[in-house]
Design a protein around this motif. Structure first.
Motif, mmCIF file in Angstrom:
data_model
loop_
_atom_site.group_PDB
_atom_site.id
_atom_site.type_symbol
_atom_site.label_atom_id
_atom_site.label_comp_id
_atom_site.label_asym_id
_atom_site.label_seq_id
_atom_site.Cartn_x
_atom_site.Cartn_y
_atom_site.Cartn_z
ATOM 1 N N VAL A 1 16.644 31.801 12.480
ATOM 2 C CA VAL A 1 16.755 30.376 14.038
ATOM 3 C C VAL A 1 16.144 30.664 14.806
ATOM 4 O O VAL A 1 16.149 29.876 15.939
ATOM 5 N N GLY A 2 15.085 31.643 14.983
ATOM 6 C CA GLY A 2 14.616 31.679 16.213
ATOM 7 C C GLY A 2 12.957 32.275 16.022
ATOM 8 O O GLY A 2 12.685 32.318 14.427
ATOM 9 N N THR A 3 11.872 32.481 16.873
ATOM 10 C CA THR A 3 10.774 32.924 16.548
ATOM 11 C C THR A 3 10.538 34.753 17.707
ATOM 12 O O THR A 3 10.982 34.525 18.847
ATOM 13 N N GLU A 4 9.242 35.159 17.678
ATOM 14 C CA GLU A 4 9.140 36.324 18.421
ATOM 15 C C GLU A 4 8.848 36.057 19.648
ATOM 16 O O GLU A 4 9.873 36.826 20.352
ATOM 17 N N SER A 5 8.536 35.138 20.759
ATOM 18 C CA SER A 5 7.918 35.181 21.289
ATOM 19 C C SER A 5 8.927 33.685 22.502
ATOM 20 O O SER A 5 8.701 33.798 23.593
ATOM 21 N N GLY A 6 9.321 33.133 21.437
ATOM 22 C CA GLY A 6 10.493 31.606 21.753
ATOM 23 C C GLY A 6 12.134 32.497 21.585
ATOM 24 O O GLY A 6 12.443 32.161 22.576
ATOM 25 N N ALA A 7 12.567 31.366 20.522
ATOM 26 C CA ALA A 7 14.009 31.313 20.477
ATOM 27 C C ALA A 7 14.495 33.096 20.863
ATOM 28 O O ALA A 7 15.505 33.428 21.317
ATOM 29 N N ALA A 8 14.013 33.513 19.586
ATOM 30 C CA ALA A 8 13.959 35.269 19.023
ATOM 31 C C ALA A 8 14.206 35.891 20.365
ATOM 32 O O ALA A 8 14.932 36.850 20.278
ATOM 33 N N ARG A 9 13.077 35.693 21.036
ATOM 34 C CA ARG A 9 12.963 36.465 22.483
ATOM 35 C C ARG A 9 13.806 36.161 23.641
ATOM 36 O O ARG A 9 14.579 37.169 23.849
ATOM 37 N N ARG A 10 14.076 35.396 23.902
ATOM 38 C CA ARG A 10 14.808 35.141 24.389
ATOM 39 C C ARG A 10 16.355 35.449 24.080
ATOM 40 O O ARG A 10 17.105 35.600 24.631
ATOM 41 N N ASP A 11 17.071 35.039 22.650
ATOM 42 C CA ASP A 11 17.792 35.633 22.301
ATOM 43 C C ASP A 11 18.697 36.944 21.916
ATOM 44 O O ASP A 11 19.476 36.998 21.751
ATOM 45 N N LEU A 12 17.882 37.507 22.593
ATOM 46 C CA LEU A 12 17.878 38.856 22.717
ATOM 47 C C LEU A 12 18.503 38.804 23.610
ATOM 48 O O LEU A 12 18.959 38.822 25.074
ATOM 49 N N ARG A 13 20.169 39.926 22.982
ATOM 50 C CA ARG A 13 21.381 40.175 23.803
ATOM 51 C C ARG A 13 21.064 40.616 25.453
ATOM 52 O O ARG A 13 20.323 41.985 24.269
ATOM 53 N N ALA A 14 22.141 41.185 25.976
ATOM 54 C CA ALA A 14 21.609 42.247 27.393
ATOM 55 C C ALA A 14 21.664 43.736 26.581
ATOM 56 O O ALA A 14 21.085 45.115 26.696
ATOM 57 N N ASP A 15 22.568 43.330 25.829
ATOM 58 C CA ASP A 15 23.594 44.801 24.850
ATOM 59 C C ASP A 15 22.751 45.116 23.896
ATOM 60 O O ASP A 15 22.833 46.375 23.591
ATOM 61 N N VAL A 16 21.404 44.794 23.642
ATOM 62 C CA VAL A 16 20.672 45.209 22.800
ATOM 63 C C VAL A 16 20.201 47.185 22.857
ATOM 64 O O VAL A 16 20.018 47.737 21.855
ATOM 65 N N CYS A 17 19.895 47.254 23.628
ATOM 66 C CA CYS A 17 19.635 48.516 24.379
ATOM 67 C C CYS A 17 20.245 49.108 24.852
ATOM 68 O O CYS A 17 20.431 50.492 25.477
ATOM 69 N N ALA A 18 21.947 49.406 24.625
ATOM 70 C CA ALA A 18 22.780 49.563 25.144
ATOM 71 C C ALA A 18 23.052 51.078 24.266
ATOM 72 O O ALA A 18 22.599 51.088 22.983
ATOM 73 N N VAL A 19 23.946 52.039 24.827
ATOM 74 C CA VAL A 19 24.307 53.536 24.347
ATOM 75 C C VAL A 19 24.821 52.906 23.342
ATOM 76 O O VAL A 19 24.211 53.919 21.857
ATOM 77 N N ALA A 20 25.134 52.467 23.013
ATOM 78 C CA ALA A 20 26.362 52.106 21.813
ATOM 79 C C ALA A 20 25.494 51.581 20.644
ATOM 80 O O ALA A 20 25.601 52.031 19.325
ATOM 81 N N ASN A 21 23.851 51.559 21.002
ATOM 82 C CA ASN A 21 23.666 51.046 19.904
ATOM 83 C C ASN A 21 22.300 51.922 19.528
ATOM 84 O O ASN A 21 20.921 51.406 19.111
ATOM 85 N N HIS A 22 22.332 52.665 20.442
ATOM 86 C CA HIS A 22 20.960 54.488 19.892
ATOM 87 C C HIS A 22 21.677 55.192 18.696
ATOM 88 O O HIS A 22 23.046 55.346 18.682
ATOM 89 N N HIS A 23 20.916 55.391 17.746
ATOM 90 C CA HIS A 23 21.660 56.539 16.969
ATOM 91 C C HIS A 23 20.338 57.797 16.808
ATOM 92 O O HIS A 23 20.143 57.986 16.934
ATOM 93 N N ALA A 24 21.883 58.279 17.461
ATOM 94 C CA ALA A 24 21.475 59.863 17.579
ATOM 95 C C ALA A 24 20.745 60.770 15.713
ATOM 96 O O ALA A 24 22.236 60.465 15.763
ATOM 97 N N ASN A 25 20.435 61.961 16.197
ATOM 98 C CA ASN A 25 20.099 62.681 15.657
ATOM 99 C C ASN A 25 19.462 61.724 14.372
ATOM 100 O O ASN A 25 20.566 62.146 13.207
ATOM 101 N N LEU A 26 19.025 61.176 14.606
ATOM 102 C CA LEU A 26 18.381 60.060 13.345
ATOM 103 C C LEU A 26 17.071 59.503 13.333
ATOM 104 O O LEU A 26 17.219 59.272 14.756
ATOM 105 N N GLU A 27 15.971 58.938 12.788
ATOM 106 C CA GLU A 27 14.728 59.218 12.484
ATOM 107 C C GLU A 27 14.140 57.794 11.479
ATOM 108 O O GLU A 27 13.988 58.098 10.399
ATOM 109 N N TYR A 28 14.517 56.448 12.327
ATOM 110 C CA TYR A 28 13.772 55.633 11.323
ATOM 111 C C TYR A 28 12.190 55.757 10.964
ATOM 112 O O TYR A 28 11.092 56.172 11.534
ATOM 113 N N TRP A 29 11.924 55.561 9.845
ATOM 114 C CA TRP A 29 10.378 55.348 9.460
ATOM 115 C C TRP A 29 9.774 54.192 9.377
ATOM 116 O O TRP A 29 10.745 53.153 9.627
ATOM 117 N N GLY A 30 8.898 53.507 9.595
ATOM 118 C CA GLY A 30 8.471 52.556 9.970
ATOM 119 C C GLY A 30 7.033 51.991 10.193
ATOM 120 O O GLY A 30 6.382 53.333 10.155
#
Length: 323
Positions: free
Chosen positions: A45-74
């Protein structure tokens, strides 16, 4: 995070360590709307610098989406500036700033932050997983000082979700800070390679942060990468003839995505037909740009080693007019 783990995170590629059932449960519990949005991106549906970047919701970085005491690998996209002070590492005062840094960093879709001075200081690491289903939990629990989160972008794309490749494209371009490099494609030499390059030129957002020149052997070759958010070419084809000045092939006898531009004055008899060759520099102006980059400062760790550019030269891809 211990010393050993920090050392491993400094590596360019981080091996994913399976979080098993724990990782699966964390992903299932992740914000439902976020999961739906990620799924849409994976379907094209989206692309990195186009639609996907524009479509990022304002709440993506809201505290509700922070996972405390957890570490993702990558795979590390950008290291913390706290442990790599002489680089362009990430500096963030809190988890939200770390998440925001991930949003604007090409290739990042995982962030991890630690603000506990007694355990890991103030560190922000930007990482990437190929697909949302490949996000793994390295560790979790009260003893983990890290907070992690996902940003729904820059996941690998299935070629089926992309527009059909235009087989009429004859010339593509690599746009660098030193000028444009125009490449005349040679589908008769390697059709699968040309198809891959055409796809990157048609959709420039598919090129990862690794789309850059990194090796320069004076008057011999300039080497770089065309790594994309799509599966690379996987077919090798013996070169049709000895490589000549200005011709382009996949590096190391591989099928890519690392490539090189041959700059020797004589046909490359030492290579015989070892490389898959798929293009040639289209004009003298483009060759001058290649030679300019090839002349930039480069160092070899030891005599006989490869000369790596002191400062890598990034580029973007584009479709260019035919010669």
């Amino acid at each position: 995070m211990g010393v050993k783990q920090r050392s491993r995170q400094r590596q360019i590629i981080i091996l994913c360590v399976s979080g098993g059932l724990v990782g699966l449960l964390v992903l299932l519990m992740y914000d439902k709307a976020h999961t739906v949005h990620t799924s849409a991106i994976n379907k094209g549906v989206g692309t990195e610098s186009g639609a996907a970047r524009r479509d990022l919701r304002a709440d993506v970085c809201a505290v509700a989406n922070h996972h405390a005491n957890l570490e993702y690998w990558g795979e590390v996209v950008k290291a913390s500036g706290e442990v790599a002070p002489n680089t362009d590492g990430v500096h963030a005062a809190n988890a939200q700033e770390c998440c925001m840094a991930c949003q604007v960093t090409r290739g990042c879709n995982i962030w991890v932050y630690c603000g506990d001075p007694s355990k890991c200081g103030s560190q922000c690491w930007l990482k990437r997983a190929g697909k949302a289903s490949q996000v793994h939990v390295h560790d979790q629990g009260p003893h983990v000082a890290w907070t992690s989160g996902l940003v729904p972008k820059d996941f690998d794309r299935d070629v089926e979700s992309l527009p059909p490749v235009d087989d009429q494209i004859e010339v593509v371009a690599l746009d660098t800070q030193y000028g444009r490099i125009r490449i005349k494609l040679k589908p008769q030499w390697s059709l699968s390679s040309v198809t891959y390059v055409r796809r990157l030129a048609m959709s420039p957002e598919l090129c990862t942060p690794s789309c850059e020149f990194y090796r320069a052997e004076p008057s011999f070759l300039l080497q770089g990468s065309l790594r994309g958010f799509i599966p690379p070419n996987n077919i090798t084809t013996p070169g049709p003839k000895l490589m000549e000045r200005g011709e382009i092939g996949w590096a190391g006898g591989s099928a890519g995505p690392d490539f090189f531009i041959y700059l020797g004055s004589e046909p490359a008899a030492h290579w015989k037909h070892d490389h898959t060759v798929w293009g040639v520099i289209a004009d003298e102006e483009s060759l001058k740009v290649v030679e300019k980059i090839n002349s930039l400062p480069a160092k070899a760790p030891r005599p006989g080693d490869m000369h790596m550019l002191e400062k890598r030269v990034s580029f973007s891809t584009a479709v260019a007019k035919a010669v």
